[in-house]
Design a protein around this motif. Structure first.
Motif, short mmCIF file in Angstrom:
data_model
loop_
_atom_site.label_atom_id
_atom_site.label_comp_id
_atom_site.label_asym_id
_atom_site.label_seq_id
_atom_site.Cartn_x
_atom_site.Cartn_y
_atom_site.Cartn_z
N SER A 201 -39.62 8.97 30.53
CA SER A 201 -38.97 7.47 30.74
C SER A 201 -39.73 6.29 29.85
O SER A 201 -40.81 6.29 29.98
CB SER A 201 -38.78 7.11 32.29
OG SER A 201 -38.04 8.11 32.99
N ALA A 202 -38.84 5.44 29.03
CA ALA A 202 -39.39 4.57 28.33
C ALA A 202 -39.59 3.24 29.47
O ALA A 202 -38.96 2.98 30.50
CB ALA A 202 -38.18 4.18 27.25
N PRO A 203 -40.25 2.19 28.88
CA PRO A 203 -40.52 1.03 29.56
C PRO A 203 -39.32 0.32 29.82
O PRO A 203 -39.35 -0.50 31.04
CB PRO A 203 -41.67 0.56 28.94
CG PRO A 203 -42.34 1.25 27.87
CD PRO A 203 -41.31 2.51 27.78
N SER A 204 -38.38 0.44 28.92
CA SER A 204 -37.33 -0.38 29.02
C SER A 204 -36.22 0.14 30.31
O SER A 204 -35.43 -0.42 30.52
CB SER A 204 -36.38 -0.27 27.89
OG SER A 204 -35.88 1.07 27.32
N GLY A 205 -36.53 1.27 30.82
CA GLY A 205 -35.84 2.01 31.82
C GLY A 205 -35.17 3.24 31.41
O GLY A 205 -34.58 3.93 32.37
N VAL A 206 -34.86 3.49 30.27
CA VAL A 206 -33.91 4.44 29.92
C VAL A 206 -34.82 5.90 30.20
O VAL A 206 -36.10 5.78 30.07
CB VAL A 206 -33.17 4.25 28.54
CG1 VAL A 206 -32.55 3.19 28.68
CG2 VAL A 206 -34.10 4.45 27.51
#
Length: 232
Positions: A201-206
Protein backbone atom coordinates in the motif's frame (compact mmCIF):
# COMPACT_ATOMS: atom_id res chain seq x y z
CA UNK A 1 -22.74 -6.44 -8.37
CA UNK A 2 -22.91 -8.81 -5.46
CA UNK A 3 -19.62 -10.19 -4.26
CA UNK A 4 -18.51 -13.74 -4.85
CA UNK A 5 -15.64 -15.67 -3.35
CA UNK A 6 -13.35 -18.58 -4.11
CA UNK A 7 -11.60 -21.11 -1.96
CA UNK A 8 -13.21 -19.54 1.09
CA UNK A 9 -11.59 -16.18 0.35
CA UNK A 10 -13.42 -12.88 0.49
CA UNK A 11 -10.59 -10.40 0.20
CA UNK A 12 -11.00 -9.51 -3.47
CA UNK A 13 -14.16 -7.78 -4.76
CA UNK A 14 -16.02 -9.68 -7.46
CA UNK A 15 -15.47 -6.93 -10.01
CA UNK A 16 -11.73 -7.20 -9.37
CA UNK A 17 -11.90 -10.95 -9.88
CA UNK A 18 -13.75 -10.54 -13.16
CA UNK A 19 -11.29 -7.96 -14.44
CA UNK A 20 -8.29 -10.08 -13.48
CA UNK A 21 -9.74 -13.09 -15.29
CA UNK A 22 -10.15 -10.96 -18.39
CA UNK A 23 -6.47 -10.02 -18.51
CA UNK A 24 -5.42 -13.41 -19.85
CA UNK A 25 -7.88 -13.27 -22.72
CA UNK A 26 -6.64 -9.85 -23.76
CA UNK A 27 -3.04 -11.05 -23.72
CA UNK A 28 -3.88 -14.03 -25.91
CA UNK A 29 -5.69 -11.78 -28.37
CA UNK A 30 -2.71 -9.45 -28.65
CA UNK A 31 -0.30 -12.35 -29.04
CA UNK A 32 -2.31 -13.68 -31.96
CA UNK A 33 -2.32 -10.36 -33.75
CA UNK A 34 -5.64 -8.96 -32.58
CA UNK A 35 -5.21 -5.28 -31.64
CA UNK A 36 -6.38 -4.32 -28.17
CA UNK A 37 -8.29 -1.00 -28.18
CA UNK A 38 -7.25 0.00 -24.71
CA UNK A 39 -4.10 2.13 -24.82
CA UNK A 40 -5.40 5.67 -24.43
CA UNK A 41 -5.05 8.04 -21.50
CA UNK A 42 -8.81 8.69 -21.39
CA UNK A 43 -9.64 5.90 -18.96
CA UNK A 44 -6.70 6.73 -16.74
CA UNK A 45 -7.67 10.40 -16.67
CA UNK A 46 -11.13 9.52 -15.29
CA UNK A 47 -9.68 7.94 -12.14
CA UNK A 48 -10.19 9.72 -8.83
CA UNK A 49 -6.96 8.27 -7.38
CA UNK A 50 -3.28 8.73 -8.31
CA UNK A 51 -1.58 6.27 -10.64
CA UNK A 52 1.76 4.74 -9.72
CA UNK A 53 4.62 3.64 -11.91
CA UNK A 54 8.35 3.09 -11.57
CA UNK A 55 10.22 6.17 -10.38
CA UNK A 56 12.71 8.24 -12.37
CA UNK A 57 15.52 5.76 -11.72
CA UNK A 58 13.97 3.67 -14.49
CA UNK A 59 14.92 5.15 -17.85
CA UNK A 60 13.50 2.57 -20.27
CA UNK A 61 10.30 2.53 -22.33
CA UNK A 62 6.92 3.08 -20.63
CA UNK A 63 3.53 2.06 -22.00
CA UNK A 64 -0.14 2.01 -21.07
CA UNK A 65 -2.06 -1.21 -20.52
CA UNK A 66 -5.71 -1.22 -19.39
CA UNK A 67 -8.03 0.15 -16.72
CA UNK A 68 -10.80 -1.70 -14.89
CA UNK A 69 -14.12 0.01 -14.19
CA UNK A 70 -17.26 -0.74 -12.19
CA UNK A 71 -20.67 -1.08 -13.81
CA UNK A 72 -21.29 2.64 -13.33
CA UNK A 73 -18.06 3.53 -15.15
CA UNK A 74 -16.04 4.39 -12.04
CA UNK A 75 -12.39 3.54 -12.62
CA UNK A 76 -11.19 1.15 -9.93
CA UNK A 77 -7.75 -0.02 -11.04
CA UNK A 78 -5.32 -0.11 -13.93
CA UNK A 79 -1.81 -1.01 -15.04
CA UNK A 80 1.17 0.66 -16.67
CA UNK A 81 4.17 -1.13 -18.14
CA UNK A 82 7.92 -0.60 -18.18
CA UNK A 83 10.63 -2.13 -20.36
CA UNK A 84 9.90 -4.68 -23.08
CA UNK A 85 6.23 -5.18 -23.82
CA UNK A 86 5.63 -8.83 -22.83
CA UNK A 87 4.67 -11.27 -25.53
CA UNK A 88 3.41 -14.83 -25.63
CA UNK A 89 4.22 -15.43 -29.27
CA UNK A 90 7.38 -17.50 -28.89
CA UNK A 91 8.99 -19.16 -25.91
CA UNK A 92 12.46 -18.05 -27.01
CA UNK A 93 11.38 -14.39 -26.93
CA UNK A 94 9.77 -14.77 -23.53
CA UNK A 95 13.09 -15.74 -21.97
CA UNK A 96 14.73 -12.52 -23.20
CA UNK A 97 12.04 -10.05 -22.15
CA UNK A 98 12.70 -7.63 -19.31
CA UNK A 99 9.64 -5.85 -18.00
CA UNK A 100 7.81 -4.66 -14.90
CA UNK A 101 4.12 -3.83 -14.73
CA UNK A 102 2.71 -1.67 -11.92
CA UNK A 103 -0.93 -2.08 -10.89
CA UNK A 104 -2.75 0.65 -8.97
CA UNK A 105 -6.02 -0.18 -7.24
CA UNK A 106 -8.23 2.34 -5.47
CA UNK A 107 -8.78 1.80 -1.76
CA UNK A 108 -12.48 1.15 -1.17
CA UNK A 109 -14.30 0.21 2.04
CA UNK A 110 -17.03 -2.40 2.31
CA UNK A 111 -20.01 -0.82 0.59
CA UNK A 112 -23.51 -1.50 -0.67
CA UNK A 113 -24.15 -2.19 -4.33
CA UNK A 114 -25.79 0.51 -6.39
CA UNK A 115 -29.17 -1.24 -6.30
CA UNK A 116 -28.91 -1.93 -2.57
CA UNK A 117 -29.26 -5.69 -2.98
CA UNK A 118 -25.75 -6.75 -2.06
CA UNK A 119 -22.43 -5.80 -0.51
CA UNK A 120 -19.08 -5.21 -2.21
CA UNK A 121 -15.99 -6.28 -0.31
CA UNK A 122 -13.30 -3.78 0.55
CA UNK A 123 -10.24 -3.63 -1.67
CA UNK A 124 -7.07 -4.68 0.14
CA UNK A 125 -3.44 -5.52 -0.51
CA UNK A 126 -4.69 -9.01 -1.36
CA UNK A 127 -6.71 -7.47 -4.19
CA UNK A 128 -3.51 -5.94 -5.58
CA UNK A 129 -1.67 -9.25 -5.20
CA UNK A 130 -4.45 -11.06 -7.06
CA UNK A 131 -4.43 -8.62 -9.97
CA UNK A 132 -0.64 -8.72 -10.20
CA UNK A 133 -0.50 -12.51 -10.04
CA UNK A 134 -3.16 -12.84 -12.72
CA UNK A 135 -1.40 -10.28 -14.89
CA UNK A 136 1.86 -12.22 -14.78
CA UNK A 137 0.08 -15.42 -15.78
CA UNK A 138 -1.41 -13.70 -18.82
CA UNK A 139 2.03 -13.61 -20.42
CA UNK A 140 3.54 -16.84 -19.15
CA UNK A 141 1.29 -19.66 -20.32
CA UNK A 142 3.25 -22.24 -22.34
CA UNK A 143 2.95 -21.07 -25.97
CA UNK A 144 3.11 -24.60 -27.33
CA UNK A 145 -0.28 -25.46 -25.84
CA UNK A 146 -3.35 -25.47 -28.06
CA UNK A 147 -6.33 -23.25 -27.21
CA UNK A 148 -8.25 -25.79 -25.14
CA UNK A 149 -5.22 -26.72 -23.05
CA UNK A 150 -4.33 -23.05 -22.56
CA UNK A 151 -7.75 -22.44 -21.06
CA UNK A 152 -7.37 -25.34 -18.66
CA UNK A 153 -3.86 -24.23 -17.69
CA UNK A 154 -4.95 -20.64 -17.08
CA UNK A 155 -7.95 -21.73 -15.01
CA UNK A 156 -5.73 -23.85 -12.80
CA UNK A 157 -2.99 -21.26 -12.40
CA UNK A 158 -5.31 -18.30 -11.77
CA UNK A 159 -7.09 -20.31 -9.07
CA UNK A 160 -3.72 -20.88 -7.44
CA UNK A 161 -2.89 -17.16 -7.73
CA UNK A 162 -6.15 -16.29 -6.00
CA UNK A 163 -5.44 -18.69 -3.15
CA UNK A 164 -1.90 -17.32 -2.70
CA UNK A 165 -3.15 -13.72 -2.68
CA UNK A 166 -5.54 -14.55 0.15
CA UNK A 167 -2.73 -15.51 2.55
CA UNK A 168 0.08 -12.99 2.23
CA UNK A 169 1.65 -13.78 5.60
CA UNK A 170 2.67 -17.31 4.66
CA UNK A 171 5.20 -18.87 2.29
CA UNK A 172 5.89 -18.42 -0.59
CA UNK A 173 5.49 -14.75 0.34
CA UNK A 174 8.35 -12.84 1.94
CA UNK A 175 8.86 -9.15 2.77
CA UNK A 176 10.66 -6.70 0.53
CA UNK A 177 11.12 -3.02 1.41
CA UNK A 178 10.99 -0.63 -1.55
CA UNK A 179 10.60 3.17 -1.79
CA UNK A 180 7.20 4.61 -2.66
CA UNK A 181 7.30 8.37 -3.18
CA UNK A 182 10.64 8.26 -1.39
CA UNK A 183 9.23 6.50 1.69
CA UNK A 184 10.28 2.89 2.48
CA UNK A 185 7.27 0.56 2.26
CA UNK A 186 7.11 -3.14 3.08
CA UNK A 187 5.74 -5.22 0.21
CA UNK A 188 4.64 -8.83 0.13
CA UNK A 189 6.88 -10.53 -2.45
CA UNK A 190 7.06 -13.92 -4.11
CA UNK A 191 8.94 -15.51 -6.99
CA UNK A 192 7.95 -18.35 -9.29
CA UNK A 193 9.17 -19.98 -12.47
CA UNK A 194 7.14 -17.38 -14.36
CA UNK A 195 8.52 -14.23 -12.73
CA UNK A 196 7.88 -12.23 -9.57
CA UNK A 197 4.84 -10.62 -7.92
CA UNK A 198 4.63 -8.04 -5.14
CA UNK A 199 1.87 -6.08 -3.40
CA UNK A 200 1.64 -3.33 -0.79
CA UNK A 201 0.00 0.00 0.00
CA UNK A 202 1.22 3.49 -0.87
CA UNK A 203 1.31 6.32 1.68
CA UNK A 204 -1.40 8.00 -0.43
CA UNK A 205 -3.80 5.18 0.45
CA UNK A 206 -4.00 3.27 -2.83
CA UNK A 207 -2.83 -0.33 -3.13
CA UNK A 208 0.06 -1.18 -5.43
CA UNK A 209 0.71 -4.49 -7.13
CA UNK A 210 3.52 -5.25 -9.52
CA UNK A 211 4.82 -8.15 -11.55
CA UNK A 212 7.72 -8.69 -13.88
CA UNK A 213 10.29 -10.93 -15.47
CA UNK A 214 13.94 -10.41 -16.37
CA UNK A 215 14.03 -7.16 -14.39
CA UNK A 216 14.90 -7.55 -10.71
CA UNK A 217 12.31 -6.31 -8.23
CA UNK A 218 14.97 -5.57 -5.62
CA UNK A 219 16.14 -2.32 -7.20
CA UNK A 220 12.73 -0.87 -8.04
CA UNK A 221 11.09 2.24 -6.65
CA UNK A 222 7.58 3.60 -7.20
CA UNK A 223 6.20 7.11 -7.53
CA UNK A 224 3.03 8.91 -8.59
CA UNK A 225 2.73 9.28 -12.35
CA UNK A 226 2.73 13.04 -12.88
CA UNK A 227 2.40 12.90 -16.67
CA UNK A 228 0.54 10.04 -18.34
CA UNK A 229 1.87 11.30 -21.64
CA UNK A 230 5.18 9.54 -21.06
CA UNK A 231 3.27 6.24 -21.18
CA UNK A 232 1.07 7.03 -24.18
Amino acid sequence: METTSRAGADSAPSEVIADAEGVAGEAVAEAEGVPAARRTVDGYARASFPWYGLDDAFTGPRWLMQVGSAADGTVQHGSVGHGDEPSVRAESNVEKERFAVVVTIASSPVRRTGDGTGVLDATTVSSAAWLAGSGLLAYTWPPQLDHSLRDDWLDQQTETAFTLADDLDQAPWSTLSLPVDGVPVDFHYRESEFGWVLAGSAPSGVHIGAYGRGLSAYGLGFSVVEDLGVYA
